[in-house]
Design a protein around this motif. Sequence first.
Motif, PDB file in Angstrom:
ATOM      1  N   SER A  61       8.290   3.852  26.610  1.00 28.02           N
ATOM      2  CA  SER A  61       7.414   4.636  25.838  1.00 28.02           C
ATOM      3  C   SER A  61       8.330   4.544  24.418  1.00 28.02           C
ATOM      4  O   SER A  61       7.851   4.294  23.412  1.00 28.02           O
ATOM      5  CB  SER A  61       6.960   5.929  26.070  1.00 28.02           C
ATOM      6  N   ILE A  64       8.795   1.230  22.561  1.00 32.22           N
ATOM      7  CA  ILE A  64       7.664   0.611  21.498  1.00 32.22           C
ATOM      8  C   ILE A  64       7.556   1.558  20.323  1.00 32.22           C
ATOM      9  O   ILE A  64       7.649   0.866  19.377  1.00 32.22           O
ATOM     10  CB  ILE A  64       6.411   0.988  22.356  1.00 32.22           C
ATOM     11  N   ALA A  88       1.078   4.970  27.221  1.00 31.25           N
ATOM     12  CA  ALA A  88       2.085   5.009  26.273  1.00 31.25           C
ATOM     13  C   ALA A  88       1.941   3.766  25.164  1.00 31.25           C
ATOM     14  O   ALA A  88       2.621   4.038  23.874  1.00 31.25           O
ATOM     15  CB  ALA A  88       3.780   4.408  27.020  1.00 31.25           C
ATOM     16  N   ASP A 157       4.582  -5.622  24.621  1.00 29.44           N
ATOM     17  CA  ASP A 157       4.968  -4.475  25.595  1.00 29.44           C
ATOM     18  C   ASP A 157       5.100  -5.100  26.862  1.00 29.44           C
ATOM     19  O   ASP A 157       4.047  -5.327  27.616  1.00 29.44           O
ATOM     20  CB  ASP A 157       3.594  -3.256  25.429  1.00 29.44           C
ATOM     21  N   ALA A 159       6.782  -3.730  29.442  1.00 27.29           N
ATOM     22  CA  ALA A 159       7.028  -2.813  30.456  1.00 27.29           C
ATOM     23  C   ALA A 159       6.832  -3.334  31.891  1.00 27.29           C
ATOM     24  O   ALA A 159       7.507  -2.834  32.646  1.00 27.29           O
ATOM     25  CB  ALA A 159       6.213  -1.510  30.096  1.00 27.29           C
ATOM     26  N   SER A 181      10.616  -1.296  30.151  1.00 27.68           N
ATOM     27  CA  SER A 181      10.636  -0.152  30.815  1.00 27.68           C
ATOM     28  C   SER A 181      11.354  -0.215  32.059  1.00 27.68           C
ATOM     29  O   SER A 181      11.265  -1.304  32.812  1.00 27.68           O
ATOM     30  CB  SER A 181       9.243   0.797  31.278  1.00 27.68           C
ATOM     31  N   PHE A 183      11.431   2.331  34.137  1.00 32.44           N
ATOM     32  CA  PHE A 183      10.776   3.653  35.146  1.00 32.44           C
ATOM     33  C   PHE A 183      11.142   2.977  36.692  1.00 32.44           C
ATOM     34  O   PHE A 183      10.816   1.802  36.885  1.00 32.44           O
ATOM     35  CB  PHE A 183       9.476   3.817  34.636  1.00 32.44           C
ATOM     36  N   LYS A 186       8.880   0.125  38.437  1.00 29.96           N
ATOM     37  CA  LYS A 186       8.849  -0.926  37.765  1.00 29.96           C
ATOM     38  C   LYS A 186       9.636  -2.309  38.110  1.00 29.96           C
ATOM     39  O   LYS A 186      10.553  -1.924  39.179  1.00 29.96           O
ATOM     40  CB  LYS A 186       9.374  -1.097  35.936  1.00 29.96           C
ATOM     41  N   TYR A 313      -6.202   0.634  35.104  1.00 31.60           N
ATOM     42  CA  TYR A 313      -6.214   2.282  34.504  1.00 31.60           C
ATOM     43  C   TYR A 313      -7.844   2.661  34.723  1.00 31.60           C
ATOM     44  O   TYR A 313      -8.717   1.829  34.322  1.00 31.60           O
ATOM     45  CB  TYR A 313      -5.664   2.420  33.269  1.00 31.60           C
TER      46      TYR A 313
HETATM   47  C1  LIG Z   1       5.329   2.082  32.091  1.00 33.76           C
HETATM   48  C2  LIG Z   1       4.878   1.550  31.056  1.00 33.76           C
HETATM   49  C3  LIG Z   1       5.210   1.977  29.739  1.00 33.76           C
HETATM   50  C4  LIG Z   1       5.976   3.101  29.329  1.00 33.76           C
HETATM   51  O1  LIG Z   1       7.163   3.172  30.053  1.00 33.76           O
HETATM   52  P1  LIG Z   1       8.031   4.516  30.539  1.00 33.76           P
HETATM   53  O2  LIG Z   1       9.460   3.968  30.717  1.00 33.76           O
HETATM   54  O3  LIG Z   1       7.221   5.042  31.556  1.00 33.76           O
HETATM   55  O4  LIG Z   1       7.998   5.376  29.214  1.00 33.76           O
HETATM   56  C5  LIG Z   1       4.456   1.641  28.629  1.00 33.76           C
HETATM   57  N1  LIG Z   1       3.472   0.427  28.713  1.00 33.76           N
HETATM   58  C6  LIG Z   1       3.091   0.044  29.929  1.00 33.76           C
HETATM   59  C7  LIG Z   1       2.271  -1.239  29.948  1.00 33.76           C
HETATM   60  C8  LIG Z   1       3.992   0.366  31.006  1.00 33.76           C
HETATM   61  O5  LIG Z   1       3.178   0.040  32.236  1.00 33.76           O
END
Ligand SMILES: *Cc1c(COP(=O)(O)O)cnc(C)c1O
Length: 370
Positions: A61, A64, A88, A157, A159, A181, A183, A186, A313
């Motif tokens: 997040s 970005i 995000a 983006d 991620a 990301s 996370f 991922k 989502y």
């Molecule tokens: C996971 C995700 C983010 C944010 O990443 P974080 O590391 O959780 O802050 C942003 N955009 C998309 C599409 C995501 O799937």
Amino acid sequence: MQVPMLDLTEQYSSLRSEVLEVLDKVMSSSQFILGPNVKKLETDVAEYSRVAHAIGCANGSDAIHIALQALGVGPGDEVITTPFTFFATGGAIVRAGAKPVYVDIDPITFNIDPAKIEEAITDKTKAIIPVHLYGQMADMERIAEIAKKHHLAVVEDAAQAIGAKHNGKTVGELGSAATYSFFPTKNLGAYGDGGMIVTNDDEAAENCRVIRVHGSKPKYYHHVLGYNSRLDELQAAVLNIKFPHLDKWSELRREKAQMYTSLLKEKVGDMVVTPIEKEGNYHVFHQYTIRVENRDELQQFLKDQGVQTMIYYPLPLHVQPVFKDLGYKEGDLPLAEKAANEALSLPMFPELKTEQQEYVVAKIAEFYGK
Ligand SMILES: *Cc1c(COP(=O)(O)O)cnc(C)c1O
């Protein structure tokens, strides 16, 4: 049978001794922030993305937000993006001081529809954020063309899409910058939070490096407003162990996706719409997402049978309560709203077993009376 959405335990077992060894090394070195592990990961991810620079930061997040600010996006600017994404994406635009402008999606890929971007451009538009949803890149060639014509920045983006390709181009190659990301869920996941910006733009890269350390350059002198948003050495060390396995894991995800698609076509037929990989794309299947009618009932049925699924989502960003001041209402972006009512992501991870996939599909077939 129980089928979880994601199970990271088998992956950890296979890497455990290596991981414990590097964690011990980092802790013994007492260098925890922006050290050699972060440097190595930045070098490797930049090379992998075929760009000049990679800048580690605290999460995807922030990546970005920092990329937008580094490219000069701020108060008074508009940023065009998709409403069918994780919060995000929109949150980062607002945190950068700009205004999100949402454009509807291509119902086949779930990604922003490039044909609808130009009509959303105003003299305040500064950037476009395509989101490579579920692991499939948006139509970056057309988006880059539009951006060039209107002098806009593009922040991808990515991620969910590290390793994805579009007509031979990697994530980051066609945009002004791309963000990852790390996370844990991922495709390349840390054991905590982490993120990265990749870019070919020397000035933007330097700005990112300054912004992630409170905007300080030299230390304790602040010309721009920054934040504390750094990738730490423990996470980078874990990611350095995992990164060499990423392409193999992507291939396994693609095999699982093919298996689901052929089983679903055979056992359920046209009651489900299976994901489509557009010609020229290399989809890394962060998620395997089908479209169905009676989605919520199907999800409940599968849950009762031990199959975990997720809805990515359920509410598009343009109708999220926090964005109500932007003035959107239900019905404004019908394709995103329809996707939010129909999309269902099935269990997906490289270690998923064929028997588990067969069970998931058999239960979906049962639900539809097949
Ligand atoms: C996971 C995700 C983010 C944010 O990443 P974080 O590391 O959780 O802050 C942003 N955009 C998309 C599409 C995501 O799937």
